[in-house]
Design a protein around this motif. Structure first.
Motif, PDB file in Angstrom:
ATOM      1  N   GLN A  11      51.273  78.878  43.134  1.00 28.25           N
ATOM      2  CA  GLN A  11      50.527  80.265  43.613  1.00 28.25           C
ATOM      3  C   GLN A  11      50.010  81.116  42.809  1.00 28.25           C
ATOM      4  O   GLN A  11      49.747  81.048  41.598  1.00 28.25           O
ATOM      5  N   GLU A 185      39.183  83.668  55.740  1.00 25.06           N
ATOM      6  CA  GLU A 185      39.564  82.467  54.813  1.00 25.06           C
ATOM      7  C   GLU A 185      37.864  81.255  54.754  1.00 25.06           C
ATOM      8  O   GLU A 185      38.343  80.936  53.871  1.00 25.06           O
ATOM      9  N   GLY A 211      49.929  84.564  49.936  1.00 29.29           N
ATOM     10  CA  GLY A 211      50.705  83.189  50.983  1.00 29.29           C
ATOM     11  C   GLY A 211      49.292  81.975  51.239  1.00 29.29           C
ATOM     12  O   GLY A 211      49.259  80.758  50.967  1.00 29.29           O
ATOM     13  N   ARG A 212      48.979  82.600  51.758  1.00 29.95           N
ATOM     14  CA  ARG A 212      47.800  82.151  52.905  1.00 29.95           C
ATOM     15  C   ARG A 212      46.799  81.808  51.819  1.00 29.95           C
ATOM     16  O   ARG A 212      46.087  80.908  52.000  1.00 29.95           O
ATOM     17  N   GLN A 215      47.327  78.800  49.497  1.00 28.49           N
ATOM     18  CA  GLN A 215      46.678  77.816  50.578  1.00 28.49           C
ATOM     19  C   GLN A 215      44.943  77.035  50.989  1.00 28.49           C
ATOM     20  O   GLN A 215      44.457  76.284  50.539  1.00 28.49           O
TER      21      GLN A 215
END
Length: 257
Positions: A11, A185, A211-212, A215
């Motif tokens: 994280q 993104e 969280g995204r 990723q």
């Protein structure tokens, strides 16, 4: 946990950007694991212009006050470095390290007469290498988080330029890459994949959820001066209410909550 290791977790490291002892204590009590100064917030607090408007000795004084009220790792925004030569920058960084600072942000843009411009890539890369070498000679270990500003300056093909610069900086001593302003993104993922440094992004209205971001490969998230900015309107409303109502009722309205 070692500050360098904090950038290798699954994280992202969420930094609380602070500007004074009150904000540092609040972030510590709120459970953050590391703190960072915001040059814009500290400059605003002291009535200075951002862009090295805050003189080095004043900054050192406030860093010492922050270190006195929190045990958390602290990284400091040093803007363009507060020094002409790499050796002068490294000497100043050694003073920060002596206070217990674990890292710094160093920008590849400079502000002159209120105008921010990018330094030439190779010139900055060589400056970075020389700063790292001088720190090594001095026995100083700091996390050098290099901020690149193509997005801040709305440069065409900002993603490509951020990658190009990040790759060069990785070869010249950077420990992390800070790309403020990126929110797309696909572009975040492209930078994280291409540059072998922990990617740091900053609070923006369109920034994906944490969280995204994990990723997408982000390893560090900064607030910049956004929290201080968000506090300005409530502060104004409170002060205006006291004057208009001729009462302190608004100050204590939520005291029992």
């Amino acid at each position: 946990m070692d500050f360098f290791a904090m950038h290798r977790q699954p994280q992202p490291l969420l930094l609380a950007n602070v500007w004074d002892a009150v904000s540092a204590r609040a972030a510590t009590e709120a459970g953050y694991t590391a703190l960072a100064t915001s040059s814009a917030a500290m400059s605003a607090m002291l009535g200075c212009e951002d862009g090295e408007g805050l003189d080095p000795d004043t900054l050192l004084h406030w860093v010492a006050r922050l270190r006195a009220v929190t045990h958390l790792p602290l990284t400091v925004d040093i803007e363009a470095g507060y020094g002409g030569s790499p050796e002068a920058v490294a000497a100043w960084l050694s003073r920060l390290a002596a206070l217990g600072v674990v890292g710094v942000n160093l920008e590849d843009s400079v502000v002159h007469n209120g105008q921010r411009t990018l330094m030439e890539t190779e010139s900055f890369a060589q400056r970075l290498r020389a700063i790292r070498a001088a720190l090594k000679v001095a026995g100083v270990r700091l996390f050098l988080n290099v901020r690149t500003d193509p997005y801040v300056l709305a440069v065409p093909a900002a993603c490509h330029l951020a990658i190009q610069r990040g790759l060069r900086y990785a070869q010249h001593g950077a420990d992390g890459l800070f790309v403020p302003g990126v929110t797309d993104e696909a572009e975040i993922a492209a930078i994280a994949e291409a540059v072998p440094l922990p990617l740091n992004v900053m609070c923006m209205p369109q920034l994906p959820a944490f969280g995204r971001l994990a990723q997408l490969g982000v390893k560090r998230i900064s607030m910049g001066n956004s929290v201080l900015t968000a506090l300005q309107q409530p502060l104004f409303e409170l002060l205006r209410g006291i004057r208009q109502q001729q009462s302190f009722e608004g100050v204590f309205r939520h005291a029992g909550d």
